[in-house]
Design an enzyme around this catalytic site. Structure first.
Site, PDB file in Angstrom:
ATOM      1  N   ASN A  41       0.275  -1.980  -3.352  1.00 43.81           N
ATOM      2  CA  ASN A  41      -0.337  -0.806  -2.711  1.00 43.81           C
ATOM      3  C   ASN A  41       0.782   0.209  -2.517  1.00 43.81           C
ATOM      4  O   ASN A  41       1.605   0.065  -1.617  1.00 43.81           O
ATOM      5  CB  ASN A  41      -0.948  -1.220  -1.368  1.00 43.81           C
ATOM      6  CG  ASN A  41      -1.402  -0.034  -0.539  1.00 43.81           C
ATOM      7  OD1 ASN A  41      -1.512   1.087  -1.054  1.00 43.81           O
ATOM      8  ND2 ASN A  41      -1.669  -0.265   0.740  1.00 43.81           N
ATOM      9  N   SER A  56       4.388  -7.030   4.998  1.00 43.59           N
ATOM     10  CA  SER A  56       5.804  -7.397   4.836  1.00 43.59           C
ATOM     11  C   SER A  56       6.025  -8.603   3.933  1.00 43.59           C
ATOM     12  O   SER A  56       7.004  -9.327   4.095  1.00 43.59           O
ATOM     13  CB  SER A  56       6.460  -7.633   6.207  1.00 43.59           C
ATOM     14  OG  SER A  56       6.469  -6.421   6.964  1.00 43.59           O
ATOM     15  N   GLU A  96      -4.416   1.487   7.688  1.00 42.85           N
ATOM     16  CA  GLU A  96      -3.912   2.861   7.863  1.00 42.85           C
ATOM     17  C   GLU A  96      -5.055   3.862   7.768  1.00 42.85           C
ATOM     18  O   GLU A  96      -5.044   4.889   8.456  1.00 42.85           O
ATOM     19  CB  GLU A  96      -2.808   3.137   6.828  1.00 42.85           C
ATOM     20  CG  GLU A  96      -1.531   2.382   7.180  1.00 42.85           C
ATOM     21  CD  GLU A  96      -0.604   2.101   6.008  1.00 42.85           C
ATOM     22  OE1 GLU A  96      -0.800   2.668   4.919  1.00 42.85           O
ATOM     23  OE2 GLU A  96       0.328   1.287   6.208  1.00 42.85           O
ATOM     24  N   LYS A 151       0.578   3.211  -1.546  1.00 43.79           N
ATOM     25  CA  LYS A 151       0.349   4.170  -0.454  1.00 43.79           C
ATOM     26  C   LYS A 151       0.667   5.598  -0.948  1.00 43.79           C
ATOM     27  O   LYS A 151       0.395   5.897  -2.101  1.00 43.79           O
ATOM     28  CB  LYS A 151       1.157   3.766   0.780  1.00 43.79           C
ATOM     29  CG  LYS A 151       0.939   2.287   1.132  1.00 43.79           C
ATOM     30  CD  LYS A 151       1.480   1.877   2.463  1.00 43.79           C
ATOM     31  CE  LYS A 151       1.183   0.393   2.692  1.00 43.79           C
ATOM     32  NZ  LYS A 151       1.546  -0.051   4.027  1.00 43.79           N
ATOM     33  N   GLY A 165       4.707  -3.114   7.050  1.00 45.17           N
ATOM     34  CA  GLY A 165       5.859  -2.221   6.998  1.00 45.17           C
ATOM     35  C   GLY A 165       6.894  -2.469   8.079  1.00 45.17           C
ATOM     36  O   GLY A 165       7.804  -1.658   8.271  1.00 45.17           O
ATOM     37  N   HIS A 189      -8.263  -0.214   4.354  1.00 47.21           N
ATOM     38  CA  HIS A 189      -6.882  -0.471   4.779  1.00 47.21           C
ATOM     39  C   HIS A 189      -6.711  -0.006   6.230  1.00 47.21           C
ATOM     40  O   HIS A 189      -7.271   1.008   6.639  1.00 47.21           O
ATOM     41  CB  HIS A 189      -5.897   0.259   3.868  1.00 47.21           C
ATOM     42  CG  HIS A 189      -4.487  -0.175   4.100  1.00 47.21           C
ATOM     43  ND1 HIS A 189      -3.747   0.288   5.157  1.00 47.21           N
ATOM     44  CD2 HIS A 189      -3.700  -1.054   3.441  1.00 47.21           C
ATOM     45  CE1 HIS A 189      -2.554  -0.300   5.129  1.00 47.21           C
ATOM     46  NE2 HIS A 189      -2.497  -1.113   4.094  1.00 47.21           N
ATOM     47  N   GLU A 226      -4.525  -8.545   6.746  1.00 44.25           N
ATOM     48  CA  GLU A 226      -3.277  -7.826   6.987  1.00 44.25           C
ATOM     49  C   GLU A 226      -3.121  -7.547   8.477  1.00 44.25           C
ATOM     50  O   GLU A 226      -3.694  -6.575   8.995  1.00 44.25           O
ATOM     51  CB  GLU A 226      -3.279  -6.486   6.238  1.00 44.25           C
ATOM     52  CG  GLU A 226      -3.395  -6.608   4.744  1.00 44.25           C
ATOM     53  CD  GLU A 226      -2.853  -5.371   4.043  1.00 44.25           C
ATOM     54  OE1 GLU A 226      -1.888  -5.515   3.291  1.00 44.25           O
ATOM     55  OE2 GLU A 226      -3.363  -4.265   4.282  1.00 44.25           O
TER      56      GLU A 226
HETATM   57  P1  PGA Z   1       3.869  -3.761   3.445  1.00 48.93           P
HETATM   58  O1  PGA Z   1       2.396  -3.126   3.328  1.00 48.93           O
HETATM   59  O2  PGA Z   1       3.967  -4.816   2.369  1.00 48.93           O
HETATM   60  O3  PGA Z   1       4.792  -2.603   3.198  1.00 48.93           O
HETATM   61  O4  PGA Z   1       3.996  -4.337   4.806  1.00 48.93           O
HETATM   62  C1  PGA Z   1       1.281  -3.942   3.051  1.00 48.93           C
HETATM   63  C2  PGA Z   1       0.027  -3.112   3.085  1.00 48.93           C
HETATM   64  O5  PGA Z   1      -0.078  -2.214   3.929  1.00 48.93           O
HETATM   65  O6  PGA Z   1      -0.902  -3.338   2.272  1.00 48.93           O
END
Ligand code: PGA
Length: 247
Positions: A8, A206, A93, A10, A167, A91, A161
């Site tokens: 992903n 992460s 976010e 982003k 992140g 997601h 998640e």
């Molecule tokens: P990350 O993001 O691996 O940077 O923690 C995962 C995600 O948001 O899908």
């Protein structure tokens, strides 16, 4: 079940980063026992699909409507036409920043499916919810309301998640991952029967080359949704290799 490692990106990636897309697609082909995909910013879907024909390029969102007055949004047909074969929906976010509800996420999943896109539906608790002992309740409620009745293992995957792991470099213990993925599996089987046993449940938050092997060895972890560590072949491929070894 064949594992899926999906990146992903982003809001990262410009035309100059198509070299990284090509490097990932090329290197991933050495691991035919693992499904891999890259969910890119919408502006990169068409050029990436042209650069790596046959590789799974995905979107990060899909509007629930077919067309109309939805400024800034993209329909499933548009994503498909650009070359996407899958999309993420729900997601955290987007749930947080765009206020997407479970009902929105369910409608988006169905809209994507109507255009033959595969779908990754994201769920996950916040840190406050985990601290309050509500993680499983929150995640199972999101799952129930975000998955359409039409969900099936040949087009839909779930991504668990934890919001606090995205992140941050922090990940849950393998015991906590096992407990949550087990609870999600039980809910999927209760609702979808045998097909619920075949739906992939990805872990996200992460995941990287150092922790992938232990996360992917947890029962009912059928792959990963990878943010930061999907931006280069150097970071992404060790995760794919770990998935191949875990098969
Ligand atoms: P990350 O993001 O691996 O940077 O923690 C995962 C995600 O948001 O899908």
């Amino acid at each position: 079940m064949q594992k899926l490692i999906a990146g992903n990106w982003k809001m990262n990636g410009r035309l100059g980063d198509l070299d990284a897309v090509a490097a990932i697609a090329g290197a991933a082909s050495a691991y035919p026992s693992v499904d891999t995909a890259l969910c890119l910013p919408a502006t990169l879907i068409a050029p990436a699909a042209a650069r790596v024909p046959g590789y799974a390029i995905g979107a990060q969102d899909c509007h629930m409507a077919v067309s109309g007055a939805h400024t800034g949004c993209l329909s499933g047909a548009m994503l498909k036409e650009a070359g996407a074969s899958l999309t993420i929906v729900g997601h955290s976010e987007r749930r947080a920043a765009q206020g997407e509800s479970d009902a929105d996420v369910r409608a988006k999943a169905l809209a994507a499916r109507a255009e033959d896109l595969s779908v990754i539906v994201c769920v996950g608790e916040t840190e406050a919810e985990r601290d309050a002992g509500e993680a499983e309740m929150v995640v199972l409620a999101q799952l129930a309301a975000s998955l359409p009745d039409e969900a099936a293992s040949d087009w839909l995957s779930v991504a668990y998640e934890p919001v606090w792991a995205i992140g941050t470099g922090r990940i849950p213990s393998t015991e906590d991952v096992a407990a949550m993925h087990g609870a999600i599996r039980a809910a999927l089987q209760a609702r979808f029967g045998d097909d619920g046993a075949a739906m992939r449940i990805l872990y996200g938050g992460s995941m990287n080359g150092d922790n992938a092997a232990s996360l992917l060895a947890v029962p009912n972890v059928d792959g990963g949704l990878i943010g930061g560590a999907s931006l280069s072949a150097e970071k992404f491929l060790p995760i794919v290799a770990a998935a191949a070894a875990a098969n």
